[in-house]
Structure formats: C-alpha cells, structure tokens
Design a protein around this motif. Structure first.
Motif, mmCIF file in Angstrom:
data_model
loop_
_atom_site.group_PDB
_atom_site.id
_atom_site.type_symbol
_atom_site.label_atom_id
_atom_site.label_comp_id
_atom_site.label_asym_id
_atom_site.label_seq_id
_atom_site.Cartn_x
_atom_site.Cartn_y
_atom_site.Cartn_z
ATOM 1 N N TYR A 100 49.572 -41.069 -21.690
ATOM 2 C CA TYR A 100 50.782 -40.989 -22.512
ATOM 3 C C TYR A 100 51.946 -40.653 -21.586
ATOM 4 N N SER A 101 53.173 -40.939 -22.022
ATOM 5 C CA SER A 101 54.342 -40.697 -21.180
ATOM 6 C C SER A 101 54.662 -39.208 -21.109
ATOM 7 N N LEU A 102 55.042 -38.760 -19.914
ATOM 8 C CA LEU A 102 55.410 -37.368 -19.703
ATOM 9 C C LEU A 102 56.826 -37.089 -20.195
ATOM 10 N N ARG A 103 57.697 -38.076 -20.036
ATOM 11 C CA ARG A 103 59.089 -37.946 -20.447
ATOM 12 C C ARG A 103 59.528 -39.205 -21.189
ATOM 13 N N ILE A 104 60.375 -39.014 -22.190
ATOM 14 C CA ILE A 104 61.036 -40.121 -22.869
ATOM 15 C C ILE A 104 62.530 -39.830 -22.823
ATOM 16 N N PHE A 105 63.258 -40.621 -22.077
ATOM 17 C CA PHE A 105 64.697 -40.411 -21.949
ATOM 18 C C PHE A 105 65.437 -41.341 -22.905
ATOM 19 N N LYS A 106 66.203 -40.734 -23.808
ATOM 20 C CA LYS A 106 66.986 -41.482 -24.783
ATOM 21 C C LYS A 106 68.463 -41.147 -24.600
ATOM 22 N N GLY A 107 69.322 -42.095 -24.856
ATOM 23 C CA GLY A 107 70.750 -41.883 -24.699
ATOM 24 C C GLY A 107 71.515 -43.173 -24.487
ATOM 25 N N HIS A 108 70.847 -44.169 -23.931
ATOM 26 C CA HIS A 108 71.490 -45.469 -23.771
ATOM 27 C C HIS A 108 71.740 -46.085 -25.149
ATOM 28 N N SER A 109 72.899 -46.699 -25.310
ATOM 29 C CA SER A 109 73.237 -47.357 -26.573
ATOM 30 C C SER A 109 72.934 -48.838 -26.547
ATOM 31 N N ALA A 110 72.480 -49.325 -25.411
ATOM 32 C CA ALA A 110 72.110 -50.741 -25.266
ATOM 33 C C ALA A 110 70.791 -50.822 -24.502
ATOM 34 N N SER A 111 70.249 -51.998 -24.405
ATOM 35 C CA SER A 111 68.984 -52.209 -23.708
ATOM 36 C C SER A 111 69.072 -51.701 -22.274
ATOM 37 N N VAL A 112 68.053 -50.958 -21.841
ATOM 38 C CA VAL A 112 67.995 -50.491 -20.464
ATOM 39 C C VAL A 112 67.483 -51.634 -19.600
ATOM 40 N N ASP A 119 63.237 -35.740 -5.699
ATOM 41 C CA ASP A 119 62.139 -36.006 -6.621
ATOM 42 C C ASP A 119 62.553 -35.935 -8.081
ATOM 43 N N ASP A 120 63.583 -35.163 -8.349
ATOM 44 C CA ASP A 120 63.988 -34.910 -9.733
ATOM 45 C C ASP A 120 64.853 -36.032 -10.318
ATOM 46 N N LEU A 121 65.404 -36.899 -9.485
ATOM 47 C CA LEU A 121 66.451 -37.821 -9.917
ATOM 48 C C LEU A 121 65.935 -39.226 -10.216
ATOM 49 N N ILE A 122 66.202 -39.688 -11.438
ATOM 50 C CA ILE A 122 65.943 -41.064 -11.848
ATOM 51 C C ILE A 122 67.259 -41.648 -12.348
ATOM 52 N N CYS A 123 67.498 -42.901 -12.021
ATOM 53 C CA CYS A 123 68.727 -43.553 -12.447
ATOM 54 C C CYS A 123 68.385 -44.787 -13.279
ATOM 55 N N SER A 124 69.203 -45.074 -14.289
ATOM 56 C CA SER A 124 68.979 -46.263 -15.109
ATOM 57 C C SER A 124 70.322 -46.856 -15.513
ATOM 58 N N CYS A 125 70.335 -48.156 -15.812
ATOM 59 C CA CYS A 125 71.555 -48.804 -16.282
ATOM 60 C C CYS A 125 71.224 -49.671 -17.487
ATOM 61 N N ASP A 126 72.245 -49.903 -18.339
ATOM 62 C CA ASP A 126 72.009 -50.721 -19.526
ATOM 63 C C ASP A 126 72.936 -51.932 -19.566
ATOM 64 N N ASN A 130 64.244 -35.415 -14.102
ATOM 65 C CA ASN A 130 62.860 -35.452 -14.559
ATOM 66 C C ASN A 130 62.312 -34.043 -14.757
ATOM 67 N N ASP A 131 62.818 -33.091 -13.975
ATOM 68 C CA ASP A 131 62.349 -31.707 -14.111
ATOM 69 C C ASP A 131 62.766 -31.104 -15.451
ATOM 70 N N TYR A 132 64.010 -31.357 -15.844
ATOM 71 C CA TYR A 132 64.538 -30.742 -17.061
ATOM 72 C C TYR A 132 64.500 -31.669 -18.272
ATOM 73 N N GLY A 133 64.195 -32.933 -18.057
ATOM 74 C CA GLY A 133 64.075 -33.864 -19.173
ATOM 75 C C GLY A 133 65.374 -34.164 -19.870
ATOM 76 N N CYS A 134 66.464 -34.243 -19.084
ATOM 77 C CA CYS A 134 67.769 -34.472 -19.701
ATOM 78 C C CYS A 134 68.624 -35.382 -18.827
ATOM 79 N N CYS A 135 69.726 -35.838 -19.403
ATOM 80 C CA CYS A 135 70.678 -36.659 -18.668
ATOM 81 C C CYS A 135 71.677 -35.735 -17.973
ATOM 82 N N SER A 136 71.859 -35.921 -16.673
ATOM 83 C CA SER A 136 72.747 -35.037 -15.918
ATOM 84 C C SER A 136 74.122 -35.648 -15.664
ATOM 85 N N ARG A 137 74.221 -36.991 -15.637
ATOM 86 C CA ARG A 137 75.505 -37.644 -15.403
ATOM 87 C C ARG A 137 75.525 -39.006 -16.091
ATOM 88 N N VAL A 138 76.719 -39.412 -16.502
ATOM 89 C CA VAL A 138 76.921 -40.729 -17.106
ATOM 90 C C VAL A 138 78.170 -41.352 -16.508
#
Length: 358
Positions: free
Chosen positions: A160-172, A182-189, A199-207
């Motif tokens: 099962y997934s360890l983290r589910i990051f939600k916040g994008h308003s369009a397709s990632v 190690d803590d930093l993941i980046c995504s674009c939509d 990833n450590d805190y399970g939240c979005c740090s910047r947009v």
C-alpha cells in the motif's frame, strides 16, 4: 529518426510515432474526470502525448544488434508484455535491480530487472499513471496520475502507499525525487503548477509555476530543476524557484527532458527535433547539438550510460552527427530509462510491452 516505435542509434532513444487517429473509447473514459478540459472541449498537447493512439505504420518488434561506430552495439536482451493497455512510463531503481512501469491500466508494476519477472503490482490510482520514479538514495517509488495525486511506496514492501499527496487541481503529469535531499519530491500538473512535497512530513512545502509536460532534477548536485512547458525548458533554481536559464528554440511542444549523468548537459525532445544544451554564462543556455526530424516524430530520450556522446533517441552520435534506426516496438515508445549501474536501457511502449536493451 526511426518510425513508430523505433530506436535511433545515436546515444539517445526517441519515442517516435505517426498519425493522429481519433482517441479510442478507453482514452475518452480516462479523460472523463478531467474537469479542467471540459470547459473548452479540448485537450492540450502535453496530455495528448499520453492519449495519442498507436502508430498506424506498425513495425515488427525485433531485437537486433547494430554497430554504430567504434565497436558500439545495441541489442534487445529481454522483453515482456507489461500490461493490457498502453505503457507510458518506466524507471530503474538506483541499484539497477528493479524496473518500474506504469500506464493506462492505472497500475504501477515492479519487475526484477535481470529476469523481468513480476515483483509487485501497485493498484491505488483511479486514473492512468503518467510517471514513475525511484528515489536515488532510498527504497522508495513515487507515482503520478491523472487522478491529480502523487503516491509514494516502499519498493521493498509495496502493499500500500506510504504517502498520498493531494493538492494539484489538474492531472499530475510528471514527478521526480531530489538526488540528495531524501525528503524532497517535486511534481507538476497540466496547468503548469509545480509543487514541492516533504516526504517526511507528508505535506506540500512550496508551490510555484513553470512546468506542464515533464520535470527532472539535475543529477548529483540537484541545484537545478528542468521544467518543460510548451516549447520552452525552464531551468529553475531549486532553492529560490527563480528561472536561471530559459532554453528556447523548439517550435513545437516539448514532450520530455533528460540530463546527462554529470548534470552538465540537458536534452529536450519535441516531435520534430531534439536539442542538447549546456548551461554556461548568461540566462539562455547554449544549444550545442540539434537533430531534426526526418519524417518521424520523437517523444523521449536518454543519454547512453557509457557512451556519453550518444543519445538514445535514434541512436544519435552527436560527435559525428550520425544516426541509425533500430525497429523496437510496434507502437509509440512513450518512455525510456537508463541504469548507470548495469548499463541497461528500458523502453516502455503503447504496444503494451517493456523491453530491456544493452
């Protein structure tokens, strides 16, 4: 460059395709929940790259060994039908032992690289998967999807997934792990929003804004983030999010970008051309190599793991500016991955197959 599903021998692989057939029913179903596209009844080019139909001009999938120059050879070493639907992404783990793939069936799959036997199937996304990326330093896998989420999995125990990051308003559309944070993941939509996730805190740090098609961190140092949007690649400072370089020259939307292992060069791919850039003085970067399409279309590329002057696109020898084409898949090659540990290259195609090359 080769035709649909061909590999051109030059150091980079290209996902080429022909034609613009109507989408099939499955594609339309996958798109149904994309409310942002309903407003004008259209889908932008970067989304079309995932929904485009397979080539009409199909070729036999053959594994051949071809001499390009100075003893260079390239051949298929393994192949597997990875899905019942189009496969759109693939990536090797940092130790080269595992290969991940994902696509239209909403599943991510982990394979043992040496045998291409199934390790695990990850089934939590509710829409097609757009990107799969392993952490370079930890046994983690991240996946992005049209369902507007990013999920992080334990590659050793992916029940099962360890983290589910939600916040994008369009397709990632794309994601990546920072090479040494190690803590930093980046995504674009698809709306151009880029998000940094902890990833450590399970939240979005910047947009911030800047990427719609694909994003990739600079290897090793991780000082820059390459973000492709329309026909421009923006090289963003990871700390400040300011645009340090704007790589301009493509006339059509850019599908993908890739760095060479040293992080000194970056390649960008649109359907009609491939450009290799260096980040020197000034804010525009310099295009040091360019390859134009010759009747076929490009979609993805990687630098060869040992022959650094080769781009796996059509197997393009940038030093001698020579190309050779190798028939590889019956459909569009949507993703390429390279393992610097094993020297292997993987290709994922709309023909539902994943193949390993060396």
């Amino acid at each position: 460059m080769g035709g649909a599903g061909s590999i051109t021998m030059d150091g980079s692989m290209s996902n080429s395709f022909r034609g613009n057939d109507p989408w099939d029913d499955k594609d339309l179903e996958l798109q149904a929940d994309m409310d942002r596209f309903v407003q004008d009844g259209s889908v932008d080019d970067n989304v079309k790259s995932f929904l485009s139909p397979d080539d009409v001009d199909r070729r036999d999938a053959v594994g051949r060994c071809m001499d390009v120059s100075k003893g260079f050879t390239f051949t298929e070493v393994n192949s597997i039908k990875a899905s019942a639907s189009k496969v759109t992404s693939c990536h090797f783990s940092s130790d080269g032992k595992f290969l991940a793939s994902g696509g239209h069936d909403k599943k991510a799959v982990l394979w043992y690289t040496d045998t291409l036997k199934l390790k695990s199937t990850l089934e939590e996304h509710s829409a097609l998967i757009t990107d799969v990326r392993f952490s370079p330093s930890m046994p983690l896998l991240a996946t992005s999807s049209f369902d507007k989420t990013v999920r992080v999995w334990d590659a050793n125990n992916p029940g099962y997934s360890l983290r589910i990051f939600k916040g994008h308003s369009a397709s990632v559309m794309s994601l990546d792990f920072h090479p040494n944070k190690d803590d930093l993941i980046c995504s674009c939509d698809g709306d151009g929003q880029i998000r940094y996730w902890s990833n450590d805190y399970g939240c979005c740090s910047r947009v911030f804004k800047g990427g719609t098609a694909q994003i990739r961190f600079q290897p090793r140092l991780g000082r820059f983030l390459a973000a492709a949007a329309e026909n421009v690649v923006s090289i963003l400072d990871v700390e400040t999010q300011t645009c340090r370089y704007s790589l301009q020259g493509h006339t059509k939307p850019i599908h993908s970008v890739c760095w060479d292992p040293s992080g000194e060069f970056i390649a960008s791919v649109s359907e009609d051309s491939v450009r290799v850039w260096t980040l020197g003085a000034g804010g525009e970067g310099e295009c040091v190599h360019e390859l134009s399409c010759n009747g076929n279309k490009f979609h993805s590329c990687v630098f060869h793991p040992t022959y650094t002057s080769l781009l796996t696109l059509e197997l393009w020898n940038m030093t001698e500016n020579k190309t050779m084409t190798l028939p590889a898949h019956e459909g569009l090659i949507d993703s390429l991955a390279v393992s610097t540990v094993t020297g292997l290259i993987a290709s994922a195609s709309h023909d539902t197959f994943v193949k390993i090359w060396k």
